[in-house]
Design a protein around this motif. Structure first.
Motif, PDB file in Angstrom:
ATOM      1  N   LEU A 182       0.809  -1.224   0.000  1.00  0.00           N
ATOM      2  CA  LEU A 182       0.000   0.000   0.000  1.00  0.00           C
ATOM      3  C   LEU A 182       0.839   1.269   0.000  1.00  0.00           C
ATOM      4  CD1 LEU A 182      -2.652  -1.149   2.614  1.00  0.00           C
ATOM      5  CD2 LEU A 182      -3.057  -0.757   0.177  1.00  0.00           C
ATOM      6  N   ILE A 186      -4.629   3.774   0.136  1.00  0.00           N
ATOM      7  CA  ILE A 186      -5.336   3.718   1.419  1.00  0.00           C
ATOM      8  C   ILE A 186      -5.483   5.111   2.030  1.00  0.00           C
ATOM      9  CG2 ILE A 186      -3.227   3.222   2.763  1.00  0.00           C
ATOM     10  CD1 ILE A 186      -5.009   1.446   4.583  1.00  0.00           C
ATOM     11  N   ARG A 217      -3.575  -5.914  11.682  1.00  0.00           N
ATOM     12  CA  ARG A 217      -4.355  -6.523  10.601  1.00  0.00           C
ATOM     13  C   ARG A 217      -3.745  -6.186   9.235  1.00  0.00           C
ATOM     14  NH1 ARG A 217     -10.686  -5.662  10.901  1.00  0.00           N
ATOM     15  NH2 ARG A 217     -10.559  -7.278   9.274  1.00  0.00           N
ATOM     16  N   LEU A 218      -3.312  -4.944   9.070  1.00  0.00           N
ATOM     17  CA  LEU A 218      -2.683  -4.552   7.804  1.00  0.00           C
ATOM     18  C   LEU A 218      -1.350  -5.277   7.623  1.00  0.00           C
ATOM     19  CD1 LEU A 218      -3.359  -0.691   7.814  1.00  0.00           C
ATOM     20  CD2 LEU A 218      -4.375  -2.367   6.261  1.00  0.00           C
ATOM     21  N   ASN A 219      -0.534  -5.296   8.658  1.00  0.00           N
ATOM     22  CA  ASN A 219       0.782  -5.928   8.565  1.00  0.00           C
ATOM     23  C   ASN A 219       0.685  -7.431   8.324  1.00  0.00           C
ATOM     24  OD1 ASN A 219       2.205  -3.568   8.852  1.00  0.00           O
ATOM     25  ND2 ASN A 219       2.630  -3.842  11.026  1.00  0.00           N
ATOM     26  N   LEU A 221      -1.478  -8.999   6.365  1.00  0.00           N
ATOM     27  CA  LEU A 221      -2.076  -9.360   5.077  1.00  0.00           C
ATOM     28  C   LEU A 221      -1.197 -10.394   4.354  1.00  0.00           C
ATOM     29  CD1 LEU A 221      -3.289  -5.840   3.917  1.00  0.00           C
ATOM     30  CD2 LEU A 221      -4.748  -7.831   4.294  1.00  0.00           C
ATOM     31  N   VAL A 241      -8.205  -4.814   1.850  1.00  0.00           N
ATOM     32  CA  VAL A 241      -7.840  -3.650   2.670  1.00  0.00           C
ATOM     33  C   VAL A 241      -9.055  -2.835   3.117  1.00  0.00           C
ATOM     34  CG1 VAL A 241      -6.462  -1.535   2.764  1.00  0.00           C
ATOM     35  CG2 VAL A 241      -5.602  -3.538   1.525  1.00  0.00           C
ATOM     36  N   ILE A 244     -10.770  -3.798   6.342  1.00  0.00           N
ATOM     37  CA  ILE A 244     -10.026  -3.445   7.558  1.00  0.00           C
ATOM     38  C   ILE A 244     -10.279  -1.997   7.937  1.00  0.00           C
ATOM     39  CG2 ILE A 244      -7.712  -3.172   8.556  1.00  0.00           C
ATOM     40  CD1 ILE A 244      -6.806  -5.538   6.799  1.00  0.00           C
ATOM     41  N   SER A 259      -2.022   4.016   8.991  1.00  0.00           N
ATOM     42  CA  SER A 259      -1.744   3.594   7.614  1.00  0.00           C
ATOM     43  C   SER A 259      -0.327   3.970   7.197  1.00  0.00           C
ATOM     44  CB  SER A 259      -2.759   4.212   6.652  1.00  0.00           C
ATOM     45  OG  SER A 259      -4.068   3.780   6.960  1.00  0.00           O
ATOM     46  N   HIS A 262       2.108   1.668   8.732  1.00  0.00           N
ATOM     47  CA  HIS A 262       2.064   0.389   8.021  1.00  0.00           C
ATOM     48  C   HIS A 262       2.859   0.463   6.718  1.00  0.00           C
ATOM     49  CE1 HIS A 262       0.677  -3.055   5.782  1.00  0.00           C
ATOM     50  NE2 HIS A 262       0.168  -2.252   4.873  1.00  0.00           N
TER      51      HIS A 262
END
Length: 358
Positions: A182, A186, A217-219, A221, A241, A244, A259, A262
């Motif tokens: 990302l 995002i 949660r993002l990390n 993926l 994405v 989330i 974000s 991340h």
């Protein structure tokens, strides 16, 4: 010495508009050189923004209709730009706008009909740069690394922060590149919730705090665990994405702040994995390079051994359009413009289709 006078067109996944770069490109003693003579960014109207964003859900008939009308629009914008700047243009090299990218299915599609663009502008057009690589078993992406190798080889890493973050570097005389994950996609999705196109300088993000659940949660993926060659598109963003973001109840500032951490975590991780020297230089281009908060966090995570280099603004904003102009020149010269070491194709190729105006 032949100097190509070529107009490069680029529309990225961040949907912030059409970039036009009029370039002079030439080869001198085995090295490619360039000069950006004129440039312009054209923001999309609200109607066109919605149309492009929602193109992924169109029927085949409606998608082809948009392909043609968008190609006509590209021709109109190119012609006006050429007239306004009194330019002499031999070719237009157009990336188009990616609506579909499913490399696992061997499928990619960039709208912006090259024939409509050529007919409206009256100029020869090179377009459809990705299909041939996919036919050779590649990802059809990323394509910009050929420009990193030929124009920006003084840097150890080239990082582009568009809608998606991608990186390119040399390993044993082979160019390696892939989509990290990302970037602005995002961030812009979050700011549009408050009718803001983007967070200038990362001001909103800088006043926020990390939401640990969202960050984890993002990390976590699954895409980040895949080996390269790899690439992602808008479909992945929508499916993996957006849920989330939507399921995280927090302030806009905290969503943005999280974000950015991340994005920078994942970039720093890839740079460190591929670091071979004590000190190195990382060139950053794309809209994300203008986000001073993001760049500050990235430098912190990379540490002193990596110098984050922000070039002049014209390179930040128009590097991709410049590289597609180069790819057009290489296609005309029948030289390699897509690297199999990057895409995973069976072989390097000289890709792109030539459209003659009628």
């Amino acid at each position: 010495m032949k100097v190509y006078k070529i107009l490069g067109l680029m529309s990225g996944t961040s949907l912030d508009g059409l970039d036009l770069a009029y370039c002079h490109i030439w080869e001198n003693k085995g090295s490619w050189k360039f000069e950006i003579k004129a440039s312009k960014s054209i923001s999309y109207s609200k109607e066109m923004l919605v149309e492009l964003k929602d193109a992924i859900g169109l029927s085949a008939e409606k998608l082809i209709e948009l392909h043609n009308t968008y190609g006509t629009w590209l021709g109109e914008q190119s012609l006006q730009f050429i007239k306004d700047h009194h330019l002499e243009v031999e070719y237009i090299a157009s990336h188009g706008h990616t609506t579909h990218h499913r490399p696992e299915m061997g499928l990619t599609f960039q709208i912006g009909s090259g024939q409509h663009l050529a007919n409206v502008s009256g100029i020869k057009v090179i377009a459809d740069f990705r299909t041939n690589d996919m036919a050779l078993g590649g990802q059809g992406a990323p394509l910009v690394p050929i420009g990193d190798r030929l124009f920006f080889d003084e840097y150890d890493f080239c990082l582009n922060l568009g809608g998606i973050s991608n990186i390119s570097f040399e390993v044993k005389n082979k160019r390696i590149a892939y989509d990290i994950g990302l970037a602005n996609m995002i961030l812009n999705y979050i700011t549009r919730k408050i009718d803001l196109e983007y967070d200038e300088d990362g001001r909103l993000a800088s006043s926020g705090a990390i939401n640990k659940t969202m960050l984890k949660r993002l990390n976590d993926l699954q895409y980040y665990l895949l080996p390269h060659p790899k690439s992602i598109g808008y479909e992945w963003f929508l499916e993996e994405v957006v849920p989330i973001v939507e399921e995280t109840e927090d302030t806009i500032e905290n969503l943005l702040h999280t974000s950015i951490h991340h994005v920078c975590d994942k970039i720093a991780q890839q740079v460190k994995l591929n670091t071979k020297k004590k000190t190195q230089r990382l060139l950053v281009t794309g809209g994300g390079a203008l986000n001073s908060f993001l760049i500050r966090i990235l430098q912190q995570k990379l540490g002193r051994g990596t110098e984050v280099v922000i070039p002049e603004k014209i390179i930040i904003e128009f590097k991709e359009a410049l590289v597609f102009a180069l790819m057009g020149v290489l296609r005309v010269e029948q030289q390699t413009n897509v690297l199999s070491s990057v895409t995973g194709a069976k072989k390097d190729s000289s890709s792109g289709v030539l459209f003659i105006p009628n």
